[in-house]
Motif scaffolding. Sequence first.
Motif, PDB file in Angstrom:
ATOM      1  N   ARG A 116      -4.637 -26.588  10.165  1.00 15.01           N
ATOM      2  CA  ARG A 116      -3.860 -26.785   8.947  1.00 15.01           C
ATOM      3  C   ARG A 116      -2.435 -26.276   9.120  1.00 15.01           C
ATOM      4  NH1 ARG A 116      -4.122 -23.898   2.999  1.00 15.01           N
ATOM      5  NH2 ARG A 116      -3.020 -25.558   1.879  1.00 15.01           N
ATOM      6  N   ALA A 117      -1.486 -27.186   8.949  1.00 16.63           N
ATOM      7  CA  ALA A 117      -0.067 -26.812   8.920  1.00 16.63           C
ATOM      8  C   ALA A 117       0.269 -26.327   7.514  1.00 16.63           C
ATOM      9  CB  ALA A 117       0.801 -28.015   9.294  1.00 16.63           C
ATOM     10  N   PRO A 118       1.324 -25.525   7.359  1.00 21.40           N
ATOM     11  CA  PRO A 118       1.667 -24.953   6.045  1.00 21.40           C
ATOM     12  C   PRO A 118       1.886 -25.975   4.935  1.00 21.40           C
ATOM     13  CG  PRO A 118       2.857 -23.819   7.781  1.00 21.40           C
ATOM     14  CD  PRO A 118       2.196 -25.007   8.426  1.00 21.40           C
ATOM     15  N   LEU A 124      -9.630 -30.450  -1.435  1.00 22.02           N
ATOM     16  CA  LEU A 124     -10.925 -30.158  -2.032  1.00 22.02           C
ATOM     17  C   LEU A 124     -10.793 -29.810  -3.509  1.00 22.02           C
ATOM     18  CD1 LEU A 124     -12.609 -27.979   0.742  1.00 22.02           C
ATOM     19  CD2 LEU A 124     -13.189 -30.327   0.105  1.00 22.02           C
ATOM     20  N   ASP A 125     -11.622 -30.430  -4.328  1.00 24.04           N
ATOM     21  CA  ASP A 125     -11.751 -30.085  -5.742  1.00 24.04           C
ATOM     22  C   ASP A 125     -12.947 -29.136  -5.813  1.00 24.04           C
ATOM     23  OD1 ASP A 125     -12.613 -30.082  -8.453  1.00 24.04           O
ATOM     24  OD2 ASP A 125     -11.566 -31.959  -8.803  1.00 24.04           O
ATOM     25  N   VAL A 168     -19.610 -21.602   2.678  1.00 25.91           N
ATOM     26  CA  VAL A 168     -20.254 -20.300   2.839  1.00 25.91           C
ATOM     27  C   VAL A 168     -19.505 -19.359   3.767  1.00 25.91           C
ATOM     28  CG1 VAL A 168     -22.557 -21.145   2.286  1.00 25.91           C
ATOM     29  CG2 VAL A 168     -21.780 -21.177   4.650  1.00 25.91           C
ATOM     30  N   ALA A 169     -18.652 -19.881   4.637  1.00 21.98           N
ATOM     31  CA  ALA A 169     -17.915 -19.008   5.542  1.00 21.98           C
ATOM     32  C   ALA A 169     -16.614 -19.676   5.961  1.00 21.98           C
ATOM     33  CB  ALA A 169     -18.749 -18.667   6.770  1.00 21.98           C
ATOM     34  N   LEU A 170     -15.622 -18.842   6.248  1.00 23.02           N
ATOM     35  CA  LEU A 170     -14.309 -19.321   6.671  1.00 23.02           C
ATOM     36  C   LEU A 170     -13.888 -18.510   7.883  1.00 23.02           C
ATOM     37  CD1 LEU A 170     -11.887 -21.191   5.978  1.00 23.02           C
ATOM     38  CD2 LEU A 170     -10.971 -19.304   4.630  1.00 23.02           C
ATOM     39  N   MET A 182     -12.306 -19.377  -2.348  1.00 23.12           N
ATOM     40  CA  MET A 182     -11.274 -20.301  -2.797  1.00 23.12           C
ATOM     41  C   MET A 182      -9.881 -19.775  -2.455  1.00 23.12           C
ATOM     42  SD  MET A 182     -10.864 -21.781  -6.681  1.00 23.12           S
ATOM     43  CE  MET A 182     -12.518 -22.442  -6.740  1.00 23.12           C
ATOM     44  N   GLN A 183      -9.666 -18.485  -2.688  1.00 25.24           N
ATOM     45  CA  GLN A 183      -8.366 -17.882  -2.415  1.00 25.24           C
ATOM     46  C   GLN A 183      -8.073 -17.852  -0.922  1.00 25.24           C
ATOM     47  OE1 GLN A 183      -6.019 -17.041  -4.542  1.00 25.24           O
ATOM     48  NE2 GLN A 183      -4.659 -16.394  -2.883  1.00 25.24           N
ATOM     49  N   LYS A 184      -9.062 -17.500  -0.108  1.00 24.68           N
ATOM     50  CA  LYS A 184      -8.865 -17.455   1.336  1.00 24.68           C
ATOM     51  C   LYS A 184      -8.585 -18.851   1.892  1.00 24.68           C
ATOM     52  CE  LYS A 184     -11.526 -13.269   2.215  1.00 24.68           C
ATOM     53  NZ  LYS A 184     -10.348 -12.502   2.697  1.00 24.68           N
ATOM     54  N   LEU A 185      -9.209 -19.862   1.302  1.00 23.58           N
ATOM     55  CA  LEU A 185      -8.969 -21.232   1.741  1.00 23.58           C
ATOM     56  C   LEU A 185      -7.527 -21.629   1.437  1.00 23.58           C
ATOM     57  CD1 LEU A 185     -10.703 -23.503   3.020  1.00 23.58           C
ATOM     58  CD2 LEU A 185     -10.944 -24.461   0.737  1.00 23.58           C
ATOM     59  N   ARG A 186      -7.028 -21.249   0.260  1.00 29.11           N
ATOM     60  CA  ARG A 186      -5.630 -21.534  -0.088  1.00 29.11           C
ATOM     61  C   ARG A 186      -4.666 -20.945   0.933  1.00 29.11           C
ATOM     62  NH1 ARG A 186      -6.330 -19.154  -5.269  1.00 29.11           N
ATOM     63  NH2 ARG A 186      -6.966 -20.630  -6.857  1.00 29.11           N
ATOM     64  N   GLU A 187      -4.969 -19.731   1.376  1.00 29.06           N
ATOM     65  CA  GLU A 187      -4.036 -18.984   2.216  1.00 29.06           C
ATOM     66  C   GLU A 187      -4.152 -19.310   3.700  1.00 29.06           C
ATOM     67  OE1 GLU A 187      -5.200 -15.051   1.247  1.00 29.06           O
ATOM     68  OE2 GLU A 187      -4.206 -15.043  -0.730  1.00 29.06           O
TER      69      GLU A 187
END
Length: 287
Positions: A116-118, A124-125, A168-170, A182-187
Motif C-alpha cells: 500500500r502506497a500512502p 473496505l467498508d 483477524v490479524a494485520l 480498523m485504526q491500524k488498517l487506516r495507518e
Amino acid sequence: LPDQAGELISSLSNSVAPVVINSATMICCCESPWNDEMALDISPQRVLENSGEQVLPDKVPLKGTTLSVERTGLSVESTGLSVGLTADWKSKNTLNAVSFGVDKEQCYLFTVGLHRAPDTSFGLDLSAAGRICLVNAVGENSLISDWNRMWLEKGAKEQTVQQFDRLVALNTERPSKGRDMMQKLRESTGQVNIVIQRPIIRKININKKLGEELGITIIDGFTFMMVASIAEGVFKDHNHNAAHAEDIIHLPTLIVAVDGMRGNGSELLKFMREAEGPFEVEVLYYD
C-alpha cells in the motif's frame, strides 16, 4: 444507574433516541455487558476515511436507546498489488476464538498480501463490534478489488475478500478490538499482510405465531443485526425448545438475513416483526 452511565447518556444526548418496537428493542447495547467477547469500553466514533466504516458501541448506557454512527465514502485510485504470501498463518498462530454458537466446521482462513502506497485505499467498508472487524462490502478501484479480480481470473474465488469476512490479524499484530484493527488498517503502508476469516453461515428456523413478541434487544449494523439480549418471547421459546445445540441463538449472535432477505439491522428486525408465522434466519459463526 451508575454515574458512568448517566454521564454517557448526557454526552450522547444529541445522537440517541428511544426506539422500542414490538418488544424488540433496537439499541446499540443492553443494560449490562452481554458477553465478554463483545463487551468492551464504549467509544462511539465517526468514520474518517476510505470506503465506509462503522464502529458499534461495545457497551450501552440504557435499554431502549439507539446510537447513530455516521459513515462516509471516498474512492481512491490504487496501485501496487503484491502477491506471494502463502504461509499457513493459522498453523503458526493461536486465534482467541470468537464463537457465536456451536459448530463442528472450521472457518476458512487465508492471507491477503498487498503493498500500500500512502495515496491508495484498501476499499473496505467495515463494521467493528467488540472483537469483530467485519467486511460489509469491497469498493471498486481499490487494492482489495484488484486482489479479488486477480484471484477470480485464476479461478480461486475462495481467496477473494467477501462480505462478512472477518479481519483477524494485520502483519504481526492481532488487535483485540475490532475498532483497533480498523485504526491500524487506516495507518498501515508498505507491505501489508491481512489474515481473513470466513464465517460459516447457518440457516435456523424460528417458530413464531401471529402477534407474538420477539423479546430481543439488537444492535443495528450496516449489513447485520446483532442479538444483544433475549427476554420472554419468540427467541427465548426457540432456545428452550431447540432440538440441537447448534440451533440455539447465543449472545451475541450476528444475523444477516431473514427468509432470504438482507438489509441493515433495523430492516432485518422489521422482517421478523412482520412475519405472520415461522421464519428462517441466517446466522454467522466464527470459530
